[in-house]
Design an enzyme around this catalytic site. Structure first.
Site, PDB file in Angstrom:
ATOM      1  N   HIS A  72      -7.405  -2.082   5.268  1.00 32.21           N
ATOM      2  CA  HIS A  72      -6.581  -1.030   5.841  1.00 32.21           C
ATOM      3  C   HIS A  72      -7.206   0.323   5.497  1.00 32.21           C
ATOM      4  CE1 HIS A  72      -3.112   0.349   7.917  1.00 32.21           C
ATOM      5  NE2 HIS A  72      -2.488   0.872   6.874  1.00 32.21           N
ATOM      6  N   HIS A 129       1.175   3.951   1.977  1.00 34.85           N
ATOM      7  CA  HIS A 129       1.606   4.709   3.149  1.00 34.85           C
ATOM      8  C   HIS A 129       3.123   4.866   3.116  1.00 34.85           C
ATOM      9  CE1 HIS A 129      -2.235   4.036   5.755  1.00 34.85           C
ATOM     10  NE2 HIS A 129      -2.287   5.159   5.068  1.00 34.85           N
ATOM     11  N   HIS A 173       6.466  -5.468  11.430  1.00 34.13           N
ATOM     12  CA  HIS A 173       5.728  -4.213  11.576  1.00 34.13           C
ATOM     13  C   HIS A 173       5.461  -3.960  13.064  1.00 34.13           C
ATOM     14  CE1 HIS A 173       2.697  -1.056  10.573  1.00 34.13           C
ATOM     15  NE2 HIS A 173       3.440  -0.938   9.474  1.00 34.13           N
ATOM     16  N   ASP A 175      -0.417  -4.105   5.955  1.00 37.82           N
ATOM     17  CA  ASP A 175      -1.125  -3.690   7.165  1.00 37.82           C
ATOM     18  C   ASP A 175      -2.608  -4.005   6.998  1.00 37.82           C
ATOM     19  OD1 ASP A 175       1.357  -2.679   7.590  1.00 37.82           O
ATOM     20  OD2 ASP A 175       0.747  -0.580   7.737  1.00 37.82           O
ATOM     21  N   ASP A 222       5.628   4.706   5.173  1.00 35.40           N
ATOM     22  CA  ASP A 222       6.584   3.770   5.765  1.00 35.40           C
ATOM     23  C   ASP A 222       6.755   2.505   4.926  1.00 35.40           C
ATOM     24  OD1 ASP A 222       3.913   3.202   6.550  1.00 35.40           O
ATOM     25  OD2 ASP A 222       4.578   1.993   8.237  1.00 35.40           O
ATOM     26  N   HIS A 223       6.035   2.420   3.802  1.00 38.23           N
ATOM     27  CA  HIS A 223       6.165   1.265   2.908  1.00 38.23           C
ATOM     28  C   HIS A 223       6.716   1.637   1.534  1.00 38.23           C
ATOM     29  CE1 HIS A 223       3.816  -1.618   5.478  1.00 38.23           C
ATOM     30  NE2 HIS A 223       3.496  -0.460   6.030  1.00 38.23           N
ATOM     31  N   HIS A 268       0.852  -1.190   0.000  1.00 37.62           N
ATOM     32  CA  HIS A 268       0.000   0.000   0.000  1.00 37.62           C
ATOM     33  C   HIS A 268       0.889   1.242   0.000  1.00 37.62           C
ATOM     34  CE1 HIS A 268       0.828  -0.688   4.273  1.00 37.62           C
ATOM     35  NE2 HIS A 268       0.417   0.527   4.551  1.00 37.62           N
TER      36      HIS A 268
END
Length: 317
Positions: free
Chosen positions: A141, A65, A270, A212, A67-68, A63
């Site tokens: 998510h 976001h 995570h 996530d 942090d990915h 996805h």
């Protein structure tokens, strides 16, 4: 087949955990590396391993976001300077192409290789060749998010050399043909079916890597009978209401999923920065009360994905 964790933290980098990135090392199987998510500073993490960016030919994003994905433009740029001139495919939710191309355009970055994009909006098969099949399913998510299931196709059984010798079939190129299951004609005129000299096929391995997510039926479909399940563990036992509110899972929910879907090994990643040292071990201990073969992974952990033992013909496993 090995899994190497380049980042196991959640949200933002910490002193002991970088943000999410996981490498599936397929060097023996196809001489390549697949990345799953590319959090900030992934290329810095790679410098502390034996991984070669030029070997990375597929990147799967769960996805969008930060942090990915915040490490993706830098990694793509550096790959050009490190001998990576072969094409690379990026799989991910709709918008991943715009993110990458905008980053490269604004920074005036020129790559020495071609990027192919496969943007995902629905569940389905995303890649297949003679050795592997990769499918994706939507998770639950805050934004569009996918989990991936990597299935290795079965390996042909071993050639029974003792039986060949007993039947006086001389060694030579014919062994290679029989290993492929072909029917061959020997110099003495005998016609031999290679299938008759092969042991049982070796089932391929299955790895499920989830993004996530709250608990959702699609997670179970991805995990079913997997040799390894990589699952987020942002929250701990007793925090299921918080996990749901923030569209995440607890360690206990991950362990219950692994048990219910007959997974062989559960790897929790995570991990929130709230859980360090003994607290991270407590996450593992809690999960093991539900599913014993659980491990909370750390940055740079390498996990071998073993073949399951196949019972010889005439026996029962």
């Amino acid at each position: 087949m090995e899994i190497q964790f380049l980042g196991t933290g959640a949200g933002s980098p910490g002193k002991f955990r970088n943000v999410t990135s996981t490498a599936l090392r397929l060097l023996d199987e196809r001489n390549s590396v697949w990345l799953f998510d590319v959090g900030e500073a992934t290329q810095h993490q790679i410098l502390r391993t034996t991984l070669k960016p030029r070997k990375i030919d597929k990147i799967f994003i769960t996805h969008l976001h930060g942090d990915h994905i915040f490490g993706l433009p830098g990694l793509l740029s550096s790959r050009s300077f490190q001998g990576g001139d072969g094409p690379l495919t990026i799989y991910g939710p709709r918008g991943i192409r715009q993110y990458v191309e905008t980053s490269l355009r604004v920074s005036e970055t020129k790559l020495s290789y071609k990027i192919h994009y496969q943007e995902l909006t629905t569940d389905g098969l995303v890649f297949e060749d003679s050795k592997f099949r990769v499918s994706a399913r939507r998770l639950d998510h805050k934004i569009l998010c996918f989990g991936y299931r990597v299935e290795e196709k079965d390996h042909a059984g071993e050639l029974n050399v003792e039986k060949l010798r007993a039947d006086q079939i001389p060694a030579g190129p014919v062994y290679g043909q029989m290993k492929s299951g072909e029917t061959v004609t020997l110099p003495d005129g005998r016609t031999i079916n290679g299938q008759d000299y092969l042991g049982p096929s070796q089932p391929g391995r299955i790895v499920a890597l989830l993004g996530d997510t709250r608990q959702t039926p699609n997670a179970a479909k991805l995990a079913e009978n997997a040799d390894v399940l990589v699952h987020e563990s942002t929250f701990a036992k007793g925090e299921s209401k918080l996990a749901r509110a923030y569209y995440h899972s607890t360690n206990i929910q991950a362990a219950e999923l692994a048990k219910r879907t007959h997974v062989k090994m559960l790897l929790l990643n995570h991990i929130s920065a709230r859980y360090t040292g003994k607290m991270a071990l407590e996450l593992q201990s809690q999960a093991r009360d539900v599913f014993h073969n659980t491990r909370v992974v750390k940055d740079f952990d390498e996990i071998n994905v073993p073949f399951q033992k196949v019972a010889p013909e005439g026996t029962h496993s």
